[in-house]
Design an enzyme around this catalytic site. Structure first.
Site, PDB file in Angstrom:
ATOM      1  N   GLU A 130       0.706  -1.026  -0.003  1.00 40.84           N
ATOM      2  CA  GLU A 130      -0.082  -0.199  -0.132  1.00 40.84           C
ATOM      3  C   GLU A 130       0.821   1.191  -0.110  1.00 40.84           C
ATOM      4  OE1 GLU A 130      -2.756  -0.393   3.096  1.00 40.84           O
ATOM      5  OE2 GLU A 130      -3.550  -2.314   2.389  1.00 40.84           O
ATOM      6  N   GLU A 235      -5.931 -10.382  -1.829  1.00 40.93           N
ATOM      7  CA  GLU A 235      -7.047 -10.285  -0.701  1.00 40.93           C
ATOM      8  C   GLU A 235      -8.482 -10.365  -0.939  1.00 40.93           C
ATOM      9  OE1 GLU A 235      -5.728  -7.163   1.808  1.00 40.93           O
ATOM     10  OE2 GLU A 235      -3.419  -7.528   1.420  1.00 40.93           O
ATOM     11  N   ASP A 237     -12.299 -10.259  -1.376  1.00 43.66           N
ATOM     12  CA  ASP A 237     -13.334 -10.562  -0.695  1.00 43.66           C
ATOM     13  C   ASP A 237     -14.449  -9.425  -1.064  1.00 43.66           C
ATOM     14  OD1 ASP A 237     -12.681  -8.113   0.751  1.00 43.66           O
ATOM     15  OD2 ASP A 237     -12.244  -9.183   2.564  1.00 43.66           O
TER      16      ASP A 237
HETATM   17  O1  G3I Z   1      -4.282  -8.727  18.623  1.00 44.59           O
HETATM   18  C1  G3I Z   1      -5.176  -7.792  19.340  1.00 44.59           C
HETATM   19  C2  G3I Z   1      -5.692  -8.225  20.545  1.00 44.59           C
HETATM   20  O2  G3I Z   1      -4.841  -8.497  21.557  1.00 44.59           O
HETATM   21  C3  G3I Z   1      -6.801  -7.223  20.770  1.00 44.59           C
HETATM   22  O3  G3I Z   1      -7.521  -7.591  22.034  1.00 44.59           O
HETATM   23  C4  G3I Z   1      -7.763  -6.711  19.794  1.00 44.59           C
HETATM   24  C5  G3I Z   1      -8.623  -5.597  20.253  1.00 44.59           C
HETATM   25  O4  G3I Z   1      -8.664  -4.681  19.289  1.00 44.59           O
HETATM   26  O5  G3I Z   1      -7.191  -6.310  18.656  1.00 44.59           O
HETATM   27  C6  G3I Z   1      -6.317  -7.371  18.327  1.00 44.59           C
HETATM   28  O6  G3I Z   1      -5.747  -6.850  16.985  1.00 44.59           O
HETATM   29  C7  G3I Z   1      -6.262  -6.847  16.033  1.00 44.59           C
HETATM   30  C8  G3I Z   1      -5.550  -7.497  14.884  1.00 44.59           C
HETATM   31  O7  G3I Z   1      -6.360  -7.370  13.731  1.00 44.59           O
HETATM   32  C9  G3I Z   1      -5.573  -8.956  15.404  1.00 44.59           C
HETATM   33  O8  G3I Z   1      -6.969  -9.700  15.423  1.00 44.59           O
HETATM   34  C10 G3I Z   1      -6.251  -5.267  15.484  1.00 44.59           C
HETATM   35  O9  G3I Z   1      -7.058  -4.648  16.427  1.00 44.59           O
HETATM   36  C11 G3I Z   1      -7.067  -4.995  14.123  1.00 44.59           C
HETATM   37  O10 G3I Z   1      -6.762  -3.890  13.472  1.00 44.59           O
HETATM   38  C12 G3I Z   1      -6.121  -6.020  13.079  1.00 44.59           C
HETATM   39  O11 G3I Z   1      -7.000  -6.030  11.886  1.00 44.59           O
HETATM   40  C13 G3I Z   1      -6.214  -6.440  10.753  1.00 44.59           C
HETATM   41  C14 G3I Z   1      -5.969  -5.176   9.595  1.00 44.59           C
HETATM   42  O12 G3I Z   1      -5.307  -5.873   8.644  1.00 44.59           O
HETATM   43  C15 G3I Z   1      -5.208  -4.024  10.467  1.00 44.59           C
HETATM   44  O13 G3I Z   1      -4.729  -3.293   9.383  1.00 44.59           O
HETATM   45  C16 G3I Z   1      -7.120  -7.589  10.136  1.00 44.59           C
HETATM   46  O14 G3I Z   1      -6.982  -8.620  10.769  1.00 44.59           O
HETATM   47  C17 G3I Z   1      -6.444  -7.824   8.923  1.00 44.59           C
HETATM   48  O15 G3I Z   1      -6.982  -8.893   8.294  1.00 44.59           O
HETATM   49  C18 G3I Z   1      -6.052  -6.661   8.067  1.00 44.59           C
HETATM   50  O16 G3I Z   1      -5.338  -7.076   6.762  1.00 44.59           O
HETATM   51  C19 G3I Z   1      -5.368  -5.860   5.842  1.00 44.59           C
HETATM   52  C20 G3I Z   1      -3.742  -6.481   5.087  1.00 44.59           C
HETATM   53  O17 G3I Z   1      -2.802  -6.525   6.021  1.00 44.59           O
HETATM   54  C21 G3I Z   1      -3.700  -5.094   4.054  1.00 44.59           C
HETATM   55  N1  G3I Z   1      -4.698  -5.022   3.012  1.00 44.59           N
HETATM   56  C22 G3I Z   1      -5.980  -4.767   3.934  1.00 44.59           C
HETATM   57  C23 G3I Z   1      -6.543  -5.769   4.803  1.00 44.59           C
HETATM   58  C24 G3I Z   1      -7.812  -5.511   5.434  1.00 44.59           C
HETATM   59  O18 G3I Z   1      -7.785  -4.372   6.364  1.00 44.59           O
END
Ligand code: G3I
Length: 315
Positions: A130, A235, A237
């Site tokens: 990105e 990615e 969906d």
């Molecule tokens: O691990 C913590 C946990 O300890 C905590 O309690 C919880 C509360 O918010 O958060 C957890 O972390 C989260 C993490 O995913 C793991 O589940 C984050 O808040 C959350 O923001 C994070 O989201 C990820 C996101 O990227 C962040 O940018 C998504 O799972 C992941 O699927 C998503 O993937 C991105 C690609 O990397 C890049 N392209 C877009 C795609 C979708 O957003």
């Protein structure tokens, strides 16, 4: 029923894969599908290889979760897409709030990229994730603000040095239709090629909306492969405004078919990854309020019409 990766391979593609995350791997109904031979030929860790998780403090490496996914891929015979080396998001604070010079940040980028790519050899890597704003200008993150666009060649060159056999990608969203952002990607790849910087592929993230798959998707893909690089849908969906209805699920099936058909028709499109395969674990509802149901399995791990759309697209 035909399994997804089997359908992809029968169409001459390398894989149909999925993102997954460590917390999901204790769900045995989920892993039964993830591990089934012929279902997913590739996996991407949704979070565990990101910078905040692998190098939370400078020079302190935490590999447990990343290794868990890499080992799972190995034991299932699945290709691993490493995700990712350099991205503005999910960075540890030592990176975002560090005081950097061009020289110190160059070393940090080289080091981080080299460690990741060198640890999981022979794989595909989203080396840069990105880099652009939607208008095609560079995103002004810590890397760009300190190093300008040179952070991209710095990362790619370090990745190649760490593993000459890795496939090196730049991964981006909203480049699936023609416009400033896709043009910026084309210009970047041309510029890297003219400088002799290693670049093997462009990842089209493809986070779509039901009924709105871009009509220029295949043409855009062809404009990328014309550069002499491979491409992948990284990615995929296709979300909808909830509640899901039979009509929306049918349109979603058509949309999955359309996207997969575009990849099938473009010989340089090597594979497709869905951004997790079940609504149970999709990132969509937590980011887009009121939207979801974006994946080929529902939240009870039952196949949706979208599953058949994928099979139809490869047929
Ligand atoms: O691990 C913590 C946990 O300890 C905590 O309690 C919880 C509360 O918010 O958060 C957890 O972390 C989260 C993490 O995913 C793991 O589940 C984050 O808040 C959350 O923001 C994070 O989201 C990820 C996101 O990227 C962040 O940018 C998504 O799972 C992941 O699927 C998503 O993937 C991105 C690609 O990397 C890049 N392209 C877009 C795609 C979708 O957003």
């Amino acid at each position: 029923t035909t399994l997804l990766d089997n359908a992809a391979k029968a169409a001459g593609k390398k894989y149909l894969g999925t993102a997954t995350d460590n917390g999901e791997l204790t769900d045995t109904a989920y892993t039964a599908i993830l591990d089934e031979k012929g279902m997913f030929g590739q996996i991407t860790p949704a979070n565990s290889m990101k910078w905040e998780n692998t190098e939370p403090e400078q020079g302190v490496w935490t590999w447990t979760d990343a290794d868990q996914i890499a080992n799972l891929a190995k034991s299932n015979g699945q290709l691993l897409r490493g995700h990712n080396c350099v991205w503005y998001n999910q960075l540890p604070s030592w990176v975002t709030s560090g005081t950097w010079t061009t020289s110190t940040l160059t070393s940090v980028v080289q080091n981080h990229t080299g460690e990741l790519v060198g640890r999981y050899k022979g794989q595909v890597w989203d080396v840069v994730n990105e880099p652009f704003n939607d208008d095609g200008t560079y995103r002004e993150d810590v890397f760009y603000n300190t190093l300008g666009e040179s952070y991209i060649p710095i990362a790619l060159t370090a990745a190649r040095a760490a593993d000459p056999n890795a496939k090196l990608y730049i991964n981006e969203y909203n480049i699936e239709y023609q416009g400033s952002k896709a043009t910026a990607m084309i210009n970047l790849v041309k510029s890297l090629q003219s400088q002799g910087v290693p670049i093997d592929g462009i990842g089209l993230q493809s986070h779509f909306i039901v009924g709105e798959v871009p009509s220029t998707l295949q043409a855009t893909m062809e404009s990328f492969t014309a550069l002499g690089v491979e491409i992948a849908i990284t990615e995929l969906d296709i979300r909808m405004t909830l509640p899901e209805t039979a009509a929306l699920l049918e349109q979603q099936k058509t949309d999955y078919d359309t996207v997969i058909s575009a990849c099938r028709a473009v010989s340089g499109c090597i594979g497709v990854t869905v951004w997790d395969f079940t609504d149970k674990y999709s990132w969509v509802p937590s980011t887009f309020s009121g939207q979801g149901a974006a994946t080929p399995y529902d939240s009870n791990l039952v196949k949706k019409p979208a599953y058949d759309g994928i099979i139809a697209g490869f047929a």
